[in-house]
Each structure stands twice: as C-alpha cells, then as structure tokens.
Design an enzyme around this catalytic site. Sequence first.
Site, PDB file in Angstrom:
ATOM      1  N   HIS A 133     -25.845 -31.205  41.469  1.00  0.00           N
ATOM      2  CA  HIS A 133     -27.130 -31.907  41.557  1.00  0.00           C
ATOM      3  C   HIS A 133     -26.879 -33.268  42.208  1.00  0.00           C
ATOM      4  O   HIS A 133     -25.727 -33.598  42.590  1.00  0.00           O
ATOM      5  CB  HIS A 133     -27.782 -32.036  40.179  1.00  0.00           C
ATOM      6  CG  HIS A 133     -26.862 -32.589  39.125  1.00  0.00           C
ATOM      7  ND1 HIS A 133     -26.408 -33.895  39.144  1.00  0.00           N
ATOM      8  CD2 HIS A 133     -26.276 -32.022  38.049  1.00  0.00           C
ATOM      9  CE1 HIS A 133     -25.628 -34.095  38.114  1.00  0.00           C
ATOM     10  NE2 HIS A 133     -25.505 -32.969  37.437  1.00  0.00           N
ATOM     11  N   GLY A 153     -19.267 -27.267  39.531  1.00  0.00           N
ATOM     12  CA  GLY A 153     -20.311 -26.627  40.338  1.00  0.00           C
ATOM     13  C   GLY A 153     -21.689 -26.845  39.761  1.00  0.00           C
ATOM     14  O   GLY A 153     -21.907 -27.749  38.956  1.00  0.00           O
ATOM     15  N   ASN A 154     -22.644 -26.012  40.210  1.00  0.00           N
ATOM     16  CA  ASN A 154     -24.065 -26.173  39.856  1.00  0.00           C
ATOM     17  C   ASN A 154     -24.482 -27.620  40.158  1.00  0.00           C
ATOM     18  O   ASN A 154     -24.993 -28.344  39.311  1.00  0.00           O
ATOM     19  CB  ASN A 154     -24.303 -25.807  38.383  1.00  0.00           C
ATOM     20  CG  ASN A 154     -25.778 -25.616  38.081  1.00  0.00           C
ATOM     21  OD1 ASN A 154     -26.319 -26.141  37.119  1.00  0.00           O
ATOM     22  ND2 ASN A 154     -26.470 -24.896  38.936  1.00  0.00           N
ATOM     23  N   GLY A 156     -26.488 -36.124  41.080  1.00  0.00           N
ATOM     24  CA  GLY A 156     -25.429 -36.935  40.456  1.00  0.00           C
ATOM     25  C   GLY A 156     -24.072 -36.629  41.079  1.00  0.00           C
ATOM     26  O   GLY A 156     -23.283 -37.545  41.356  1.00  0.00           O
ATOM     27  N   HIS A 157     -23.795 -35.334  41.310  1.00  0.00           N
ATOM     28  CA  HIS A 157     -22.518 -34.979  41.953  1.00  0.00           C
ATOM     29  C   HIS A 157     -22.493 -35.507  43.390  1.00  0.00           C
ATOM     30  O   HIS A 157     -21.464 -35.965  43.880  1.00  0.00           O
ATOM     31  CB  HIS A 157     -22.349 -33.458  42.016  1.00  0.00           C
ATOM     32  CG  HIS A 157     -22.240 -32.786  40.690  1.00  0.00           C
ATOM     33  ND1 HIS A 157     -23.239 -31.994  40.153  1.00  0.00           N
ATOM     34  CD2 HIS A 157     -21.239 -32.794  39.782  1.00  0.00           C
ATOM     35  CE1 HIS A 157     -22.845 -31.534  38.976  1.00  0.00           C
ATOM     36  NE2 HIS A 157     -21.656 -32.007  38.724  1.00  0.00           N
ATOM     37  N   SER A 207     -26.209 -30.641  34.826  1.00  0.00           N
ATOM     38  CA  SER A 207     -26.355 -29.207  35.114  1.00  0.00           C
ATOM     39  C   SER A 207     -27.091 -28.512  33.970  1.00  0.00           C
ATOM     40  O   SER A 207     -27.765 -27.517  34.173  1.00  0.00           O
ATOM     41  CB  SER A 207     -24.988 -28.553  35.286  1.00  0.00           C
ATOM     42  OG  SER A 207     -24.329 -29.173  36.362  1.00  0.00           O
ATOM     43  N   ARG A 208     -26.945 -29.057  32.758  1.00  0.00           N
ATOM     44  CA  ARG A 208     -27.563 -28.391  31.598  1.00  0.00           C
ATOM     45  C   ARG A 208     -29.084 -28.597  31.540  1.00  0.00           C
ATOM     46  O   ARG A 208     -29.766 -27.886  30.799  1.00  0.00           O
ATOM     47  CB  ARG A 208     -26.917 -28.867  30.302  1.00  0.00           C
ATOM     48  CG  ARG A 208     -25.471 -28.424  30.182  1.00  0.00           C
ATOM     49  CD  ARG A 208     -24.980 -28.314  28.747  1.00  0.00           C
ATOM     50  NE  ARG A 208     -23.767 -27.513  28.690  1.00  0.00           N
ATOM     51  CZ  ARG A 208     -22.519 -27.996  28.728  1.00  0.00           C
ATOM     52  NH1 ARG A 208     -22.331 -29.294  28.787  1.00  0.00           N
ATOM     53  NH2 ARG A 208     -21.478 -27.189  28.677  1.00  0.00           N
ATOM     54  N   ASP A 243     -20.684 -39.159  31.531  1.00  0.00           N
ATOM     55  CA  ASP A 243     -19.671 -38.618  30.616  1.00  0.00           C
ATOM     56  C   ASP A 243     -18.711 -39.758  30.270  1.00  0.00           C
ATOM     57  O   ASP A 243     -17.541 -39.753  30.672  1.00  0.00           O
ATOM     58  CB  ASP A 243     -18.950 -37.443  31.276  1.00  0.00           C
ATOM     59  CG  ASP A 243     -19.903 -36.301  31.547  1.00  0.00           C
ATOM     60  OD1 ASP A 243     -20.472 -35.761  30.594  1.00  0.00           O
ATOM     61  OD2 ASP A 243     -20.120 -35.961  32.725  1.00  0.00           O
TER      62      ASP A 243
HETATM   63  O1  PAF Z   1     -17.343 -33.419  34.241  1.00  0.00           O
HETATM   64  C1  PAF Z   1     -17.083 -32.266  34.610  1.00  0.00           C
HETATM   65  O2  PAF Z   1     -17.797 -31.665  35.388  1.00  0.00           O
HETATM   66  C2  PAF Z   1     -15.833 -31.572  34.044  1.00  0.00           C
HETATM   67  O3  PAF Z   1     -15.586 -31.946  32.736  1.00  0.00           O
HETATM   68  C3  PAF Z   1     -14.599 -31.786  34.930  1.00  0.00           C
HETATM   69  C4  PAF Z   1     -14.192 -33.248  34.973  1.00  0.00           C
HETATM   70  C5  PAF Z   1     -14.855 -31.269  36.327  1.00  0.00           C
HETATM   71  C6  PAF Z   1     -13.408 -31.010  34.349  1.00  0.00           C
HETATM   72  O4  PAF Z   1     -13.666 -29.639  34.280  1.00  0.00           O
END
Ligand code: PAF
Length: 286
Positions: free
Chosen positions: A30, A27-28, A32-33, A192-193, A156
Amino acid sequence: MIVFEQAQPLSNYLSQQVGVNFVPTMGNLHQGHLKLVEEAKSLPGCVVVSIFVNPLQFGPKEDFSNYPRTVEADLALLKSAGADVVFIPSITEIYPDLSLEKTAELTVALPPIANELCGKNRPGHFQGVATVVKRLFELVFVNSQGSQVAFFGRKDFQQLFLIRSMVKQLQLPIDIRSVNTCREPDGLAMSSRNGYLSKIERNEAPYLYQTLKHIQAKILEGSTDFSQLEMEASQSLNARGWHTDYISIRDPKRLMPAKTDSIDFVVLGAAKLGATRLIDNIEFSK
Ligand code: PAF
C-alpha cells in the site's frame, strides 16, 4: 526492474552495484510501503524490495495461510514506484531447513521488551521478525559494495525498536532508517490488515488513532496519571466493541513506561476490531 527468486543471482547482481537501499516487506503493498521505497530512492544506490510472507512471525492461530498474496499487483506498484530490484524468495530459500533446531540456530537474542506489548499477545512474533530480517540482511547485503541501508515504518514502532537493537547487538554495518506512518484521510494508519475490515469496521477503525490523540492532548494539558489514562482509553475502546490488547504510554528511546517527568512520549495501542488486530502509535514531546 529485475525480479530475483534466488539469493545467489541476487547477490551476484548486487556485488556490481554501489550502495544498497533495502525495503523488506511481506507484500500486499500500500501507500505506506511505497513511501519506504520513495525514501530508499532518495539515497544513491540500488533500491531492493523483498516480498516474503514469513511463517516464523505468525502464531498458530494467526493469518499466515490467509495473509493476502498479491504479487502481480505488488510488482506493478513497485515498477511505477521505481524500485530497481525485487527479491521474492521461496520459503526454502530463506529457511533451507525449517526444523526447530535449524531455525533455533538462526535466531537472535532479543531484549525482554520483545515479550511485552505486542510480544505478550503474540509469543514468538518478534523472534520470528528478527530471524527473517537477519537472514534477509545476510542475503541482500552479503556481497554489496558501499552503503548498506534498510528502511522500516514507524507504525511498527516496537518492531523498529527491536531491529535497531538487533543491529546494534550484532554490530551489523547497516544504517536503519525509519519512515513516518502513512494515514488515510480519516487518520487510520495504512496497513495490509485494513483490507480485512468490513465496511462498518472500517468506519470505526480511525477511533484507535483518535484514542491515542486524546491521550496525547491530556498529557500535553499536564496529566501525569498514565495508568488512569491507559485504563480509560481501553475502556472507551471496549465500550465501542473493540477488544483492547494494550494501550501503553512509554518513553520512545528505551520503550520503558513513561515517568511523570518524561519529556518525550510514544503512546502505543493494539486492539482487535472483529477478527482484525490493528496497531498504531503516536509520538510527541512536551
Ligand atoms: O513489517 C513487515 O512487513 C515484516 O514484519 C517484515 C519486517 C518484512 C519482516 O517479515
């Protein structure tokens, strides 16, 4: 867009769809998601996004309870991005029993690299990530028909690497797709951070990416003293008030330290700015 809080109705619904394109998130959301959702939408099938803040991947001194929970705003963004299904499980839906023995049963053996880089500073973090991702995969794909695809961001990088290795080890029939890092106009990787940063810290934050780009330039110019480059980069960040966790020049395929004759590189960095830990990486070839 349909929202499910329980796994059973979710899997019943998905058993009627052909192809599932899954984007796990905490969640939260942005940009990127939303890029992950966009990629998921480019394939045939149903786009499922999960929102679950996973307690197992936070250390005892980390921000689990303060992690921003912005479900209403997230749902509005997902609706406009065209997600078909959102799964927002409770903790007990994911972990019916959070006792140590029960979660141990759910865990997956990860390669030693899980305890290096971010894993060194955050013991148990990747075990927690692998555990929740495996569980989410089980719940989302259990009855699905057709292709099974899951999307993760390249920001990540180590997480992506470990998820790929888990999928291979467990022989899961899931296609893991990666999506490039989305950046702010000044180069800061979206996260998100970033919302935790003060105004002064926000101005300073792009320096992490600049540092990685400087290393890239040096390697492309022919520099092969990687330890020296890593040390200078850490010193340069620390001199500006950062607390560098690591800067590491690695081979992207195996995530082992790069060699002088390496052709492909990923330079990874993690550093704290005030109370906020930022990570980033840059990939390139010689
Ligand atoms: O990258 C993330 O947001 C988290 O590590 C994930 C892959 C959703 C697992 O909680």
